[in-house]
Write an enzyme that holds these catalytic residues in place. Structure first.
Site, PDB file in Angstrom:
ATOM      1  N   HIS A   7      -4.955  97.410  54.176  1.00 59.92           N
ATOM      2  CA  HIS A   7      -4.611  96.579  52.946  1.00 59.92           C
ATOM      3  C   HIS A   7      -5.521  96.183  52.691  1.00 59.92           C
ATOM      4  O   HIS A   7      -5.853  95.120  51.788  1.00 59.92           O
ATOM      5  CB  HIS A   7      -3.396  96.390  53.294  1.00 59.92           C
ATOM      6  CG  HIS A   7      -2.049  96.433  52.938  1.00 59.92           C
ATOM      7  ND1 HIS A   7      -1.622  97.859  54.104  1.00 59.92           N
ATOM      8  CD2 HIS A   7      -1.598  96.453  51.686  1.00 59.92           C
ATOM      9  CE1 HIS A   7      -0.707  98.688  52.987  1.00 59.92           C
ATOM     10  NE2 HIS A   7      -0.432  97.697  52.380  1.00 59.92           N
ATOM     11  N   SER A  19       1.003  97.446  47.584  1.00 59.73           N
ATOM     12  CA  SER A  19       0.831  97.371  49.047  1.00 59.73           C
ATOM     13  C   SER A  19       2.205  98.099  49.881  1.00 59.73           C
ATOM     14  O   SER A  19       3.388  98.495  48.595  1.00 59.73           O
ATOM     15  CB  SER A  19       1.286  96.488  49.472  1.00 59.73           C
ATOM     16  OG  SER A  19       2.774  95.788  49.793  1.00 59.73           O
ATOM     17  N   ASP A  20       2.334  98.973  50.997  1.00 62.09           N
ATOM     18  CA  ASP A  20       2.768  99.257  51.455  1.00 62.09           C
ATOM     19  C   ASP A  20       4.263  98.321  52.062  1.00 62.09           C
ATOM     20  O   ASP A  20       3.753  97.266  51.693  1.00 62.09           O
ATOM     21  CB  ASP A  20       3.117  99.931  52.897  1.00 62.09           C
ATOM     22  CG  ASP A  20       4.503 101.265  52.832  1.00 62.09           C
ATOM     23  OD1 ASP A  20       5.064 100.844  52.133  1.00 62.09           O
ATOM     24  OD2 ASP A  20       3.717 102.634  53.629  1.00 62.09           O
ATOM     25  N   ALA A  21       5.673  98.367  52.063  1.00 60.17           N
ATOM     26  CA  ALA A  21       6.430  97.423  52.055  1.00 60.17           C
ATOM     27  C   ALA A  21       6.507  97.072  53.656  1.00 60.17           C
ATOM     28  O   ALA A  21       6.520  96.943  54.662  1.00 60.17           O
ATOM     29  CB  ALA A  21       8.197  97.626  51.903  1.00 60.17           C
TER      30      ALA A  21
END
Length: 945
Positions: free
Chosen positions: A221, A242-244
């Protein structure tokens, strides 16, 4: 007097270019409104008439998590079709259902998070089902097709906006948010980036999602590759979501930053534009962004850059031009065409691995169908809710007639006896079967979450016979006679309430733990043991019940009973996608669970004409030699059973091909966290052993002849053509594959590498010419000595055939290129990461922002080899840029240590580099070897003359 109509703001003018409209809208947004847009759930701006917007709609193989939808085969199954045109049509159907569902439910998003283009490097990866292939060329071809279908073909407005997952080098689930993938430059460029790059360059991608893991010690990230590579591949604005929970991981689990403000600012400036964190609550992210602005870590220009990218997607989706959006009225949902496409995709995904002539089955064949998957139509975490379903058993009933098909699941039938002498009892719930199904039999997703409206289990003197299935690793499911799985709801009570195991935390799995003369029954979802009380059966922290397991009938006995008199036995084995291999959980072995192996052996012993149909999300290590036939298919969605039955019957000739290598044994696999496919000889590209089944393998009911290979080499490409003829007696598809390998490479290169493929349909006797235009750049490799791609001059084999090992035609062409040159180390020095070979090292972040360094594993000893270093007329000194503490020993390969540089006093931090110098004498061209000792980071090596 009528007030004048206010002028239409430029951002509402459909005749202006999107860029000008976005500029205008940005100028009208306040700082707080811009900040609010950066959370996944962007609120409405009512004063400007702008609706709320959310990034993210799962659509990996159909619309997921939003209720009933058409469910296509898992992604790995779509990869097994080797058919980009089919996959494009699947993407088109999925995007039309997204639009149709959104018309009735604004929770359905148009920014779809799919496809997954992570390469299937290692078959124990828990999310193997989500990728297309271990090969970057095949992966990019399938992914490109799916994104083109999702995007639609309108030149301006997109039907949906696909986001690729998961950037980058992500192939392990266990501790995924804290593990780092060590990816050297050649693997980065030739393997992991390649699938993303070719798909992005095709022009139908709206963005990417970074993965949870770290790459070379740096969280994805805050990856500099987002700027250095991803956004350099296209002039189109790309949205990075972004991923969770990953933004919070930067501080909470990874401890990469000290504060969330610092982490959020670093993510935004690295290229993350939408933060998926804390569910629908955007307050924490917006507070962090505001804090970063207040601390000077961000500027409003940084906000503008991210918001612009998000708005670019929203404009392309037609949000601001509802009267011009050609997709606004799309209503195609669960149409006959979509149902037919789901069946076609399931049929094309079936791979025939072995056949001694038993297949196809004659119409009057008496069939025994056995196995844990025989009467199942399994869903996975990214499936939609089934509107239609077909199991292999149902498909065979439909195709051959119920009177010709016998069935035994092959599970143990058991009673659980309590210490008080009673037995677990499932109360009757006659209304349950109808209660949980809606129109056309669609399953209510609430059923999977655990219900509290059914009575809990009790104990009485008769009890209920339960079906016990062992999925491996000692994980069990228990099922009532009516098919309902035992599950635990939030109140802790044990009920027969689930149609299938499911949920983020599965509540339907148990483990029997030996205890005294009996067993404790541990519920895996809560970690608690089953207890029996007057008010019912539940899980509890204390007073666990000690059960005696009474086997009423062994699964093997049931299998033997139905198979002995059959003409052929079909054993349907495989996995449940929620158990032992799924998101957050990797597999530990390639072996089939022991219970399934026993069922298979019982079937084969009773009837040698045994066919194994594997329905699974990943490969298995099996022993196919004693089986009459072996087929594999991924979980095939709603049409899985019908498709398998039609293949077995010969209505369709199988033509799926393996999208990844099937290994014969766990010993063939490297460590799951070893991402160096070159050094560890991973995938068909480098594997030097004998696979169980090779990449690209798949048999047919027809036979095919290859001939007339011709090659022409131009300035920029090579044209390869040949003919394929169906020499069999049925119409069938063949997947023609073109590979290459350099004959005499100067560095380790793939033993063969896919250049192109095509799936063609041929009637008996029909011939087709297959031709490919292959860019010469496809023969190049990443030359670490120059930090760029290089086409090495010399001979290259071209291999044409039916798999990576089934080569039918071959020729050799000589290509012009750029010859190798020694490394000019006196002028440029060496970046530590640009080694040719290594042992005992890993790559880490040089700084938090960019760059790589090399360190010994676990602070031990590691070696690096740099080939053909040109020291010119001579050097007299060597310098190293290092941090931490330890020693660097320098030698010419095969010779003694010539210089030792020791960092005796540790640097203040891992990113505080210092330069060490030592005398070193060398001249001419030599291989250079460095030995690293201790917990140091080596960034650069320099030489002085």
């Amino acid at each position: 007097m009528t007030a004048p109509t206010p002028p239409t703001p430029p951002f509402r003018d459909p005749h202006l270019p999107f860029a000008k409209r976005i500029d205008d809208l940005l100028s009208r947004l306040t700082r707080q409104e811009k900040i609010s847009f950066l959370h996944q759930f962007a609120p409405a701006v009512e004063r400007l008439g702008i609706a709320a917007f959310r990034t993210g709609q799962e659509a990996l193989h159909g619309v997921a998590w939003m209720g009933p939808a058409t469910v296509f085969p898992q992604a790995v199954g779509l990869g097994a079709t080797w058919n980009p045109e089919l996959v494009r049509r699947v993407g088109e159907a999925v995007s039309k259902e997204v639009r149709a569902m959104r018309a009735g439910d604004d929770r359905v998003g148009l920014n779809v998070w799919s496809p997954t283009v992570n390469l299937l490097r290692h078959p124990l990866w828990g999310r193997n089902e989500e990728g297309y292939s271990e090969d970057p060329k095949l992966t990019s071809a399938i992914a490109t097709a799916y994104t083109q279908g999702l995007r639609g073909d309108h030149p301006t407005y997109w039907r949906t906006a696909p986001v690729l997952k998961h950037w980058l080098a992500h192939n392990n689930e266990t501790d995924r948010s804290v593990t780092s993938s060590s990816v050297r430059p050649r693997v980065l460029h030739e393997y992991d980036l390649r699938a993303f790059r070719e798909t992005v360059e095709a022009g139908a991608v709206a963005g990417v999602m970074p993965a949870y893991n770290l790459v070379n010690g740096r969280p994805n990230h805050v990856s500099p590759y987002l700027r250095e590579h991803l956004r350099a591949w296209t002039e189109q604005e790309l949205l990075v979501c972004s991923d969770a929970g990953a933004p919070s991981n930067l501080v909470d689990s990874e401890h990469y930053f000290d504060t969330h403000e610092e982490a959020t600012a670093a993510s935004l400036t690295a290229g993350v534009d939408s933060f998926t964190d804390h569910g629908t609550d955007g307050s924490k992210i917006t507070a962090r962004l505001q804090g970063a602005l207040d601390q000077g870590l961000l500027t409003e220009a940084d906000l503008d850059t991210a918001v612009r990218r998000q708005l670019s997607v929203r404009f392309r989706l037609g949000e601001f031009d509802p009267h011009y959006d050609p997709h606004a009225g799309t209503g195609e949902f669960d149409t006959p065409a979509h149902r037919a496409l789901a069946r076609e995709a399931a049929e094309q995904a079936v791979v025939l691995l072995r056949n001694d002539g038993v297949l196809p089955l004659a119409p009057d064949t008496r069939i025994a169908v056995v196995g844990l998957l025989a009467d199942e139509c399994k869903l996975d975490w990214y499936s939609g809710t089934l509107i239609h379903r077909s199991t292999p058993l149902e498909g065979l009933y439909e195709r051959f007639g119920a009177e010709r098909v016998e069935f035994a699941e092959g599970v143990d039938r058991v009673l659980l006896k309590t210490s008080a002498g009673t037995f677990l009892k499932v109360p009757s719930a006659p209304e349950a079967a109808d209660e949980v199904r809606g129109a056309e039999g669609a399953l209510d997703p609430a059923l999977l979450a655990g219900r509290t409206d059914l009575p809990p289990l009790t104990a009485d003197t008769t009890g209920t016979e339960l079906a016990l299935a062992d999925w491996g690793e000692g994980l069990l499911t228990l099922r009532a006679p009516d098919g309902r799985y035992l599950s635990v709801a939030e109140d802790g009570c044990l009920r027969a309430s689930a149609d299938q195991p499911g949920g983020w935390i599965v509540q339907e799995t148990f483990r029997l733990e030996p205890h005294g003369n009996g067993h404790l029954l541990k519920h895996m979802g809560t970690g608690r043991h089953v207890s029996v009380a007057a008010e019912g059966v539940k899980v509890a922290e204390e007073n666990p019940e000690i059960f005696e397991l009474i086997v009423v009938e062994r699964g093997e006995d049931a299998v033997t009973r139905v198979t002995a008199e059959a003409d052929v036995v079909v054993v349907v084995a495989g996995n449940d996608p929620h158990i032992n291999g799924r998101e957050t959980e990797d597999r530990t072995t390639l072996r089939l669970p022991a219970q399934q192996e026993r069922i298979l052996e019982a079937a084969r012993t009773a009837n040698p004409r045994t066919v194994l149909a594997l329905v699974s999300a990943y490969p298995y290590a099996i022993e196919p030699g004693h089986l009459s036939a072996v087929l594999w298919t991924a979980h095939g969605g709603q049409a899985a059973g019908t498709a398998l039955a039609r293949i077995l019957a010969g209505d369709v000739s199988p033509a799926g091909r393996l999208p990844q290598t099937w290994y014969a044994d766990d010993a063939d696999l490297p460590d799951l966290l070893d991402y160096d496919v070159i050094g560890a000889r991973q995938t068909y590209l480098y594997f030097e052993g004998t696979p169980l089944f090779p990449f690209g393998h798949g048999l047919s009911y027809a036979s095919f002849a290859y001939a007339d290979l011709a090659v022409g080499v131009g300035d920029d490409s090579a044209r390869v053509s040949f003919t394929v003829t169906n020499t069999g007696d049925v119409t069938a598809d063949e997947v023609a594959q073109l590979y290459t390998r350099p004959v005499d490479p100067s560095v380790t290169r793939p033993r063969r590498e896919l250049l192109a493929h095509r799936r063609v349909t041929l009637a008996p006797g029909e011939k087709a010419e297959v031709s490919f235009e292959v860019p010469l750049s496809a023969f190049a490799f990443w030359d670490v000595a120059r930090g760029d791609w290089r086409l090495e001059p010399g001979p290259y084999d071209l291999l044409v055939g039916a798999s990576s090992e089934d080569v039918r035609l071959r020729t050799t062409v000589t290509l012009d290129g750029e010859p190798a040159a020694p490394r000019p180390v006196l002028r440029r020095g060496l970046s530590a990461v640009d080694f040719d070979e290594q042992s005992g090292t890993e790559i880490v972040d040089r700084t938090k922002v960019s760059g790589d360094a090399v360190t010994p594993m676990a602070g031990g000893t590691g070696e690096l080899l740099y080939r053909a270093c040109d020291f010119g007329a001579g050097v007299t000194g060597v310098s190293v840029e290092v941090a931490g503490e330890g020693t660097v020993e320098v030698s010419l390969a095969g010779g003694p240590t010539l210089a030792t540089l020791t960092l005796a006093t540790p640097t203040p931090g891992p990113y505080d580099y210092t330069t060490l110098d030592a005398p070193f004498t060398a001249g001419g061209v030599h291989d250079l070897r460095l030995r690293l000792r201790g917990p140091l980071r080596l960034a650069l090596v320099g030489f002085s003359g």
